[in-house]
Design an enzyme around this catalytic site. Sequence first.
Site, short mmCIF file in Angstrom:
data_model
loop_
_atom_site.label_atom_id
_atom_site.label_comp_id
_atom_site.label_asym_id
_atom_site.label_seq_id
_atom_site.Cartn_x
_atom_site.Cartn_y
_atom_site.Cartn_z
N ARG A 52 0.98 -1.11 -0.05
CA ARG A 52 0.06 0.15 -0.08
C ARG A 52 0.78 1.25 0.00
O ARG A 52 0.64 2.11 -0.79
CB ARG A 52 -0.90 0.11 1.28
CG ARG A 52 -2.32 -0.44 1.01
CD ARG A 52 -2.69 -0.98 2.36
NE ARG A 52 -1.86 -2.13 2.83
CZ ARG A 52 -2.02 -3.55 2.38
NH1 ARG A 52 -3.12 -3.48 1.87
NH2 ARG A 52 -1.41 -4.23 2.89
N THR A 53 1.87 1.39 0.85
CA THR A 53 2.59 2.54 1.06
C THR A 53 3.33 2.97 -0.23
O THR A 53 2.94 4.34 -0.88
CB THR A 53 3.65 2.48 2.29
OG1 THR A 53 2.94 1.94 3.34
CG2 THR A 53 4.33 4.16 2.38
N LYS A 81 24.65 -5.52 -1.72
CA LYS A 81 26.03 -5.89 -1.85
C LYS A 81 26.80 -5.19 -0.62
O LYS A 81 28.12 -5.25 -0.60
CB LYS A 81 26.43 -5.28 -3.18
CG LYS A 81 26.01 -5.67 -4.33
CD LYS A 81 26.49 -5.11 -5.54
CE LYS A 81 25.68 -5.50 -6.55
NZ LYS A 81 26.01 -4.53 -7.87
N ARG A 102 11.66 3.52 2.63
CA ARG A 102 11.37 2.69 3.75
C ARG A 102 12.55 1.72 4.03
O ARG A 102 13.22 1.38 3.06
CB ARG A 102 10.23 1.62 3.28
CG ARG A 102 10.11 0.74 4.16
CD ARG A 102 8.73 0.09 4.03
NE ARG A 102 7.52 0.60 4.38
CZ ARG A 102 6.28 0.12 4.50
NH1 ARG A 102 6.08 -1.21 4.17
NH2 ARG A 102 5.37 0.84 4.95
N HIS A 130 6.20 5.99 11.34
CA HIS A 130 5.41 5.83 9.94
C HIS A 130 4.39 6.94 9.71
O HIS A 130 3.28 6.74 9.96
CB HIS A 130 4.69 4.41 9.77
CG HIS A 130 4.40 3.99 8.55
ND1 HIS A 130 4.45 4.76 7.48
CD2 HIS A 130 3.96 2.74 8.15
CE1 HIS A 130 3.89 4.12 6.33
NE2 HIS A 130 3.83 2.89 6.73
C1 NCD Z 1 2.57 -1.13 8.07
C2 NCD Z 1 3.88 -0.71 8.00
O1 NCD Z 1 4.59 -1.38 7.15
O2 NCD Z 1 4.39 -0.48 9.17
N1 NCD Z 1 1.84 -1.11 6.81
C3 NCD Z 1 1.44 -0.14 5.98
O3 NCD Z 1 2.41 0.72 5.65
N2 NCD Z 1 0.43 0.19 5.61
C4 NCD Z 1 1.84 -2.00 9.01
C5 NCD Z 1 2.44 -3.29 9.00
O4 NCD Z 1 3.31 -3.83 8.13
O5 NCD Z 1 1.93 -4.34 9.86
#
Ligand code: NCD
Length: 399
Positions: A52-53, A81, A102, A130
């Site tokens: 999703r993100t 690497k 991320r 997040h």
């Molecule tokens: C979350 C995350 O990556 O922290 N997911 C997200 O970005 N919607 C929650 C999760 O992974 O449980």
Amino acid sequence: MKRDLVTIDDLSDETLLGLMDLADRIRRQLRGHAADLPGTLMGSLFLEPSTRTRLSFETAMLRLGGRVITSSDPKTSSASKGESLSDTIRIVDSYVDLTILRHPAAGAARAAAQIAEGPVINAGDGSHEHPTQTLCDLYALRCERGRLADLRVALYGDLRYGRTTHSLARALVRFGASVLAISQGDLQLPKFVLNDLRREPGYAVAPVALVGLESVLSRPEVPALWISRGAKESSEVRPMSLDPDSIDAIYVTRLQKERMSGAEPLGSLPILDHRFLAAPPFRQTVVLHPLPRVGEIARELDQDPRAAYFRQAALGVPIRMALILWCLGAVDLPAGAAPRARDSVVHGFRCENAGCISVLERGTIPPEVTRRGADDPRCAYCEETAVLAYGGRPFPEPA
Ligand code: NCD
């Protein structure tokens, strides 16, 4: 000054609300923004799994008429690497106008923002924060409940390693919310988050045993914290009963098994289903989840009007469109005062949290400690407090 988003506290209340107002306007004509950012390039660098993100960020940029380059499989990036985050960021930043990162290490987004000349947005850094999920969560709360002020929100699940709840709890109390943190085993909110919640004017954190919920929750292994204006700090667990229809939203998270050492005592929480939501305090609740769900919410709830998690995920696109416009300086929003400004920076200390970027990349990322108040020193990157040492001596524990 460039506009990074590393922690939810980088956004003032006014800017947060301004982003939601802008997302409201964008949502009315989601397909009418293709001329907003022509020629602009976004790099999405995802060194940890995401659906999703990443896809909502990329959708957002494409809907704004910009373009995207992506590195979404850690195995095919040079990090596998042994390339340092600093080197990777220096390169990606030189290619694009905006970087979305991320990373599995806590504090990676702060390190990246210090290195990059262009704006960096934190799309999840280890078990730390997040903030863009929180934007989406707050926006969903406002859409579902019609307001953000003074809500009663239950956080339910893995609150220790679930980074979304760290950003969300910090934001909720800024809008006057009462937060009921229900976790299993050892998985309560970490100290750095609780300390910030306590510091919110009038707020305290009270350990409670929920009574009157025998049908769904009242089990000795389900500890809860009541974080609210007027709550009383205490080392004693006090019984607490919730009024009927008193919980506006329940925010469910999955166990973040990938971040656990395996030594944590876990216990288990009941699954959210119709029986759970029939308990009087939860009858009018809205159910949120950052997703992915892996069994915490029964599928039978998907058709229930209270189940808002898919609507919540869809809001990720307009709110991220608003955020991208703001980060790139394409819109101006009310600035407002920065919440919880960091206090003095102390040099000569070092973090010993094995999951922190300043430890994992010692040598390229200079350690830094900030103090909030007299007795709350914390690593500027991961914010874990208990693992800091100076000359072999730990910092004094906050009273
Ligand atoms: C979350 C995350 O990556 O922290 N997911 C997200 O970005 N919607 C929650 C999760 O992974 O449980």
